[in-house]
Design an enzyme around this catalytic site. Sequence first.
Site, PDB file in Angstrom:
ATOM      1  N   GLU A   1     -28.833   3.463  -9.915  1.00 50.89           N
ATOM      2  CA  GLU A   1     -29.051   4.868  -9.637  1.00 50.89           C
ATOM      3  C   GLU A   1     -28.621   5.761 -10.790  1.00 50.89           C
ATOM      4  O   GLU A   1     -29.252   6.767 -11.067  1.00 50.89           O
ATOM      5  CB  GLU A   1     -28.314   5.257  -8.346  1.00 50.89           C
ATOM      6  N   ASP A   2     -27.544   5.398 -11.432  1.00 52.14           N
ATOM      7  CA  ASP A   2     -26.963   6.323 -12.404  1.00 52.14           C
ATOM      8  C   ASP A   2     -27.077   5.903 -13.863  1.00 52.14           C
ATOM      9  O   ASP A   2     -26.540   6.576 -14.735  1.00 52.14           O
ATOM     10  CB  ASP A   2     -25.474   6.536 -12.076  1.00 52.14           C
TER      11      ASP A   2
ATOM     12  N   ASP B   1       7.047  12.614  19.414  1.00 51.10           N
ATOM     13  CA  ASP B   1       8.320  11.954  19.604  1.00 51.10           C
ATOM     14  C   ASP B   1       8.213  10.574  20.218  1.00 51.10           C
ATOM     15  O   ASP B   1       9.194   9.986  20.604  1.00 51.10           O
ATOM     16  CB  ASP B   1       9.247  12.846  20.447  1.00 51.10           C
TER      17      ASP B   1
ATOM     18  N   ASP C   1     -17.445   2.787  -0.910  1.00 49.26           N
ATOM     19  CA  ASP C   1     -17.919   3.821  -1.825  1.00 49.26           C
ATOM     20  C   ASP C   1     -17.504   5.195  -1.289  1.00 49.26           C
ATOM     21  O   ASP C   1     -16.927   6.032  -1.991  1.00 49.26           O
ATOM     22  CB  ASP C   1     -19.445   3.695  -1.919  1.00 49.26           C
TER      23      ASP C   1
END
Length: 492
Positions: A77-78, A260, A139
């Site tokens: 994709e990148d 508590d 991711d």
Amino acid sequence: MAISINQIINKVKENNPRADETMIRLAFEFAEKAHHQQLRKSGEPYIQHSLHTALILAQIKADEETVMAGLLHDVPEDTEIELKDIEKNFGKEIAGLVEGITKLSKIKFRGVERYIESLRKMFLAMARDLRVILIKFADRLHNLRTLDALPEKKRERIAHETLEIYAPIAGLLGIWRLKWQMEDLCFKHLFPEEYRKLEYKYEVEKKVERNRYIQKVKNILGGKLSAAQIKFEIEGRFKHLYSIYQKMQKKDRKFDEIYDVFALRVIVNNIPDCYRVLGIIHSLWKPKASRFKDYIAVSKPNGYRSLHTTVFGPEGKATEFQIRTKEMNDEALYGISAHWYYKQKSGSNYEDDHKQPKWVKEILRIQREAANSQDFVKRVKFDVFANRIFIFTPKGDVFDLPEGSTPVDLAYAVHTDVGHFATSALVNDKIAALNQSLKNGDLVEIITDKKRKGPNRDWLKFVKTQRAREKINHATKASSFEAIRNLLPRIG
Ligand code: MN
């Protein structure tokens, strides 16, 4: 925090000593070269995101192919490098996983439409290979950890989407570690004020006291267990801020009642020891009768097993115990369990559980039977998703139906009246006949007409579900009876 490939290899080897270190290293070098000189919005080298994603995967005991795909997940994709280069270097299986991730992130929708589309894509990816979803979760988790670098609008969108879609599905699959982490990070971004207040109270104000108290309980109980020659581990349980917040939203729980309560978990070797520990705890401290649950004798519908009890511990403080074996503990942390169903419907009883879709039950059964996570993934793929299709409605509901189902099957799955009055359908926005076979992932809207007399007996020729068959049979019998009765005055 910068990490190295060695950390990932060590973790993978912890899970599987025979894992192929060389291949993992090659995947890392390939990704590093591809992302060369790319930076994240945070200013970090891009490869750190790939490494973190892979580390999260190794931490949830994913197999080495998944970890490698995690390293490579953003490459097509990148960067300039294409999917076919990944396939050439690492083979079909890993390329397939990377492709699944790339597809999953392609289209970005907004609003309700985005929600349906995202769900739809998640289920489809899950059906193809469950491991794709694991990578997507990892991711997403790392993206959430580095969310600060993004503009506010985008931050909000991602956090909302995670709370609505990713976290519930992680819960459905029983990957609690990821679900909790995602939720707390989203909570922090969406409700910063509330988060800070809770964090301060829980982490700062109460921490010292909590640690001191838990240590005290551990000492007292540990002494007794050793004397009884029971092998054990005791851990203090961290409460997740988002789950505290959700409980506080409910009016019946008071602020301090939630804060508590001290929570501990005792892990022993076998089931008889679970009951011995329970006996020792109850002889030490007075139990709160209504809070005792034996999920070992009668496990929760999703298979969850444990003993739960709340006692008035030292200093009269309410103290919750979960007592279980190691195996039960592993199941509860990593397994696929359907807590989603009753956590979400909290307050409801477990009878709602029959609404759990069949495929979830099958996943749970396989999870109990599978030898290891690889075996599990394979069996889910073939046994559960092979003959089912997922159909989506405009409201965002998901229906799982047998292969070859038609709009009529869907209509009856939605509601009997929708079935009876169905006239046609829109499949992916196109008009379709009622007998058309639906495909996995179709978005289907049933068109009804209240003036319609009722179902057509011919529908029986093509419906695939038992439910549709029964309803049609029933209604057409009734109407032929009515038809005869209508004839009577004329005869008479
Ligand atoms: Mn990514």
